[in-house]
Design a protein around this motif. Structure first.
Motif, PDB file in Angstrom:
ATOM      1  N   LYS A   1     -67.083 -99.015  55.073  1.00  0.00           N
ATOM      2  CA  LYS A   1     -67.473 -98.049  53.524  1.00  0.00           C
ATOM      3  C   LYS A   1     -67.718 -98.151  52.461  1.00  0.00           C
ATOM      4  O   LYS A   1     -66.664 -99.377  51.985  1.00  0.00           O
ATOM      5  N   PRO A   2     -68.589 -97.930  51.746  1.00  0.00           N
ATOM      6  CA  PRO A   2     -68.416 -98.042  50.170  1.00  0.00           C
ATOM      7  C   PRO A   2     -67.088 -97.081  50.438  1.00  0.00           C
ATOM      8  O   PRO A   2     -66.592 -96.104  50.190  1.00  0.00           O
ATOM      9  N   GLY A   3     -66.494 -97.700  49.151  1.00  0.00           N
ATOM     10  CA  GLY A   3     -64.973 -97.593  48.304  1.00  0.00           C
ATOM     11  C   GLY A   3     -63.952 -97.608  49.240  1.00  0.00           C
ATOM     12  O   GLY A   3     -62.602 -97.425  49.140  1.00  0.00           O
ATOM     13  N   GLY A   4     -64.202 -97.922  50.467  1.00  0.00           N
ATOM     14  CA  GLY A   4     -63.330 -98.894  51.535  1.00  0.00           C
ATOM     15  C   GLY A   4     -61.961 -99.629  51.078  1.00  0.00           C
ATOM     16  O   GLY A   4     -61.052 -99.956  50.884  1.00  0.00           O
ATOM     17  N   LYS A   5     -63.062-101.233  50.593  1.00  0.00           N
ATOM     18  CA  LYS A   5     -62.370-101.773  49.850  1.00  0.00           C
ATOM     19  C   LYS A   5     -63.683-102.316  48.422  1.00  0.00           C
ATOM     20  O   LYS A   5     -64.501-102.845  48.682  1.00  0.00           O
ATOM     21  N   GLU A   6     -63.099-102.051  47.408  1.00  0.00           N
ATOM     22  CA  GLU A   6     -64.174-102.546  46.251  1.00  0.00           C
ATOM     23  C   GLU A   6     -62.933-103.517  45.226  1.00  0.00           C
ATOM     24  O   GLU A   6     -62.219-102.831  44.509  1.00  0.00           O
ATOM     25  N   ARG A   7     -63.769-103.913  44.421  1.00  0.00           N
ATOM     26  CA  ARG A   7     -62.896-104.751  43.273  1.00  0.00           C
ATOM     27  C   ARG A   7     -64.291-104.115  42.267  1.00  0.00           C
ATOM     28  O   ARG A   7     -64.761-102.970  41.967  1.00  0.00           O
ATOM     29  N   LEU A   8     -62.992-103.579  41.422  1.00  0.00           N
ATOM     30  CA  LEU A   8     -62.866-102.627  40.098  1.00  0.00           C
ATOM     31  C   LEU A   8     -63.647-103.715  39.302  1.00  0.00           C
ATOM     32  O   LEU A   8     -64.317-103.130  38.268  1.00  0.00           O
ATOM     33  N   SER A   9     -63.034-105.068  39.005  1.00  0.00           N
ATOM     34  CA  SER A   9     -63.680-105.567  37.914  1.00  0.00           C
ATOM     35  C   SER A   9     -64.014-106.994  38.054  1.00  0.00           C
ATOM     36  O   SER A   9     -63.140-106.821  39.460  1.00  0.00           O
ATOM     37  N   HIS A  10     -63.998-107.829  37.972  1.00  0.00           N
ATOM     38  CA  HIS A  10     -63.766-109.881  37.641  1.00  0.00           C
ATOM     39  C   HIS A  10     -63.529-110.622  37.436  1.00  0.00           C
ATOM     40  O   HIS A  10     -64.141-111.440  36.697  1.00  0.00           O
ATOM     41  N   PRO A  11     -62.075-110.402  37.872  1.00  0.00           N
ATOM     42  CA  PRO A  11     -61.049-110.578  36.705  1.00  0.00           C
ATOM     43  C   PRO A  11     -61.311-112.267  37.376  1.00  0.00           C
ATOM     44  O   PRO A  11     -61.040-112.322  38.304  1.00  0.00           O
ATOM     45  N   GLU A  12     -61.718-113.771  36.563  1.00  0.00           N
ATOM     46  CA  GLU A  12     -60.893-115.070  37.270  1.00  0.00           C
ATOM     47  C   GLU A  12     -59.379-115.762  36.725  1.00  0.00           C
ATOM     48  O   GLU A  12     -58.444-116.222  35.860  1.00  0.00           O
ATOM     49  N   LYS A  13     -58.946-114.575  37.556  1.00  0.00           N
ATOM     50  CA  LYS A  13     -57.617-115.331  37.499  1.00  0.00           C
ATOM     51  C   LYS A  13     -56.843-116.148  38.146  1.00  0.00           C
ATOM     52  O   LYS A  13     -57.159-116.404  39.481  1.00  0.00           O
ATOM     53  N   SER A  14     -55.750-116.590  38.276  1.00  0.00           N
ATOM     54  CA  SER A  14     -54.556-117.382  39.298  1.00  0.00           C
ATOM     55  C   SER A  14     -54.050-117.054  39.438  1.00  0.00           C
ATOM     56  O   SER A  14     -53.239-115.865  38.559  1.00  0.00           O
ATOM     57  N   PRO A  15     -53.252-116.800  40.618  1.00  0.00           N
ATOM     58  CA  PRO A  15     -52.132-116.463  41.184  1.00  0.00           C
ATOM     59  C   PRO A  15     -51.370-117.243  40.682  1.00  0.00           C
ATOM     60  O   PRO A  15     -49.691-116.859  40.627  1.00  0.00           O
ATOM     61  N   GLU A  16     -51.095-118.351  39.682  1.00  0.00           N
ATOM     62  CA  GLU A  16     -50.295-119.337  39.000  1.00  0.00           C
ATOM     63  C   GLU A  16     -49.736-118.621  37.847  1.00  0.00           C
ATOM     64  O   GLU A  16     -48.998-118.635  37.337  1.00  0.00           O
ATOM     65  N   ASP A  17     -51.034-118.142  36.902  1.00  0.00           N
ATOM     66  CA  ASP A  17     -50.707-117.954  35.435  1.00  0.00           C
ATOM     67  C   ASP A  17     -51.083-116.296  35.890  1.00  0.00           C
ATOM     68  O   ASP A  17     -50.499-115.740  34.680  1.00  0.00           O
ATOM     69  N   GLY A  18     -51.783-115.365  35.867  1.00  0.00           N
ATOM     70  CA  GLY A  18     -51.197-113.760  36.484  1.00  0.00           C
ATOM     71  C   GLY A  18     -52.337-113.992  34.621  1.00  0.00           C
ATOM     72  O   GLY A  18     -52.370-112.309  34.280  1.00  0.00           O
ATOM     73  N   ARG A  19     -53.367-114.208  34.477  1.00  0.00           N
ATOM     74  CA  ARG A  19     -54.047-113.797  33.179  1.00  0.00           C
ATOM     75  C   ARG A  19     -55.475-114.003  33.620  1.00  0.00           C
ATOM     76  O   ARG A  19     -55.994-114.462  34.895  1.00  0.00           O
ATOM     77  N   VAL A  20     -56.382-112.926  32.978  1.00  0.00           N
ATOM     78  CA  VAL A  20     -57.934-113.134  32.614  1.00  0.00           C
ATOM     79  C   VAL A  20     -58.414-114.293  32.821  1.00  0.00           C
ATOM     80  O   VAL A  20     -58.283-114.297  31.755  1.00  0.00           O
TER      81      VAL A  20
END
Length: 322
Positions: A303-322
């Motif tokens: 559903k709309p809003g059920g699971k949504e991305r608020l932005s599109h950051p290119e993060k890696s779980p290794e560095d935590g940076r955008v």
């Protein structure tokens, strides 16, 4: 006959991917259960190395036939993925050895909250209240029908922690690498399968000896054992490929939540083929609750809003940076 719309085509392909994963995953579990429990082949890490050997062979053939185009995956990314994936395999095996079955199952259920954390932190996803509640219902249902005795010890807790975090990282990384480097499922498998094959076939016999106190090279492989090993390796090609397809098409969280349908099917088939011991009202209610939660999750998250991305950051779980 009216032409199939793009949405209908996507729905059919999504359903096909899930069915492919469920059938191959349940199939390999049942075959491995017969191989290990019935015929005494307890070398799970080495067997996984053989699985990736056949998967590597499949990707080589597909590339030779022209179905897989050349692609690039940076070596540091490949090494990180291999470390996560191999730690997941070894960690799960060690966790099962050092923990009670009940605590092992609880640890596996913890993978979903960790993946949710990754998606919130690294992908900026937000979940609706209904989606969160549906996940809780699935976890509760699977817990009710799989968790019995629960005992905790320090080394078992450490092994479970390694298994949970490495498995979550491996599954998150499948989606992350596919999106960042525009890799299809075959392409990503073509990069990762050879690395996992080489590492697991070298380390597997030592890990299995540590876990079982038995040497894989001393095991007397009868024709029926060889048959089950070959069958397991063939099915593993579909299991490995379908995992990458499903996580690539959806997310690691959805793969885990809906993937618990495999747990329910394995329980049902186990009762059918290996006896009904352990089947009781609690297990049946847990299965029902888990299925209701999965249906609820599928509905709530779509559903709309059920699971949504608020932005599109290119993060890696290794560095935590955008």
């Amino acid at each position: 006959m009216a032409p199939v719309s793009k949405a209908e085509r996507k729905a059919l392909m999504d359903a096909g991917a899930w069915i492919f994963n469920v059938v191959t995953s349940v199939g390999i579990i049942m075959v491995n259960k017969a191989l290990m429990a019935t015929h005494g082949y307890s070398f799970a890490t080495t067997l996984t190395g053989l699985h990736f050997a056949t998967t590597t062979l499949m990707t080589v053939v597909m590339r030779w036939l022209g179905y897989v185009q050349p692609s690039h995956l940076p070596l540091p990314e490949l090494i990180k993925f291999m470390v996560f994936a191999n730690l997941s395999i070894v960690g799960m095996n060690v966790s099962l050895m050092w923990n009670s079955v009940g605590f092992y199952q609880i640890a596996k259920l913890c993978i979903i909250p960790v993946l949710c954390l990754f998606e919130v932190v690294f992908d900026n996803f937000r979940y609706s209240r209904g989606t969160k509640l549906s996940i809780m219902v699935v976890l509760l249902g699977v817990g009710v029908c799989t968790v019995s005795d629960v005992s905790i010890n320090t080394r078992g807790l450490a092994a479970a922690a390694v298994a949970v975090w490495s498995t979550a990282l491996q599954q998150y990384y499948v989606h992350y690498l596919q999106k960042k480097y525009s890799l299809g499922s075959f392409n990503l498998l073509g990069h990762t399968a050879p690395a996992q094959m080489a590492s697991l076939l070298v380390l597997g016999p030592f890990v299995d000896y540590w876990l079982t106190n038995k040497k894989v090279y001393s095991f007397d492989c009868s024709p029926i054992v060889i048959f089950f090993i070959v069958l397991s390796c063939i099915i593993a090609i579909g299991t490995n490929l379908s995992q990458f397809i499903c996580i690539g098409r959806f997310t690691a969280v959805s793969f885990q939540v809906l993937g618990h349908m495999k747990t329910i099917l394995v329980l049902i088939l186990g009762f059918i083929f290996f006896g009904k011991e352990g089947l009781n009202l609690q297990v049946a209610l847990g299965m029902l609750l888990a299925v209701v939660g999965m249906i609820w999750y599928g509905n709530a998250s779509s559903k709309p809003g059920g699971k949504e991305r608020l932005s599109h950051p290119e993060k890696s779980p290794e560095d935590g940076r955008v």
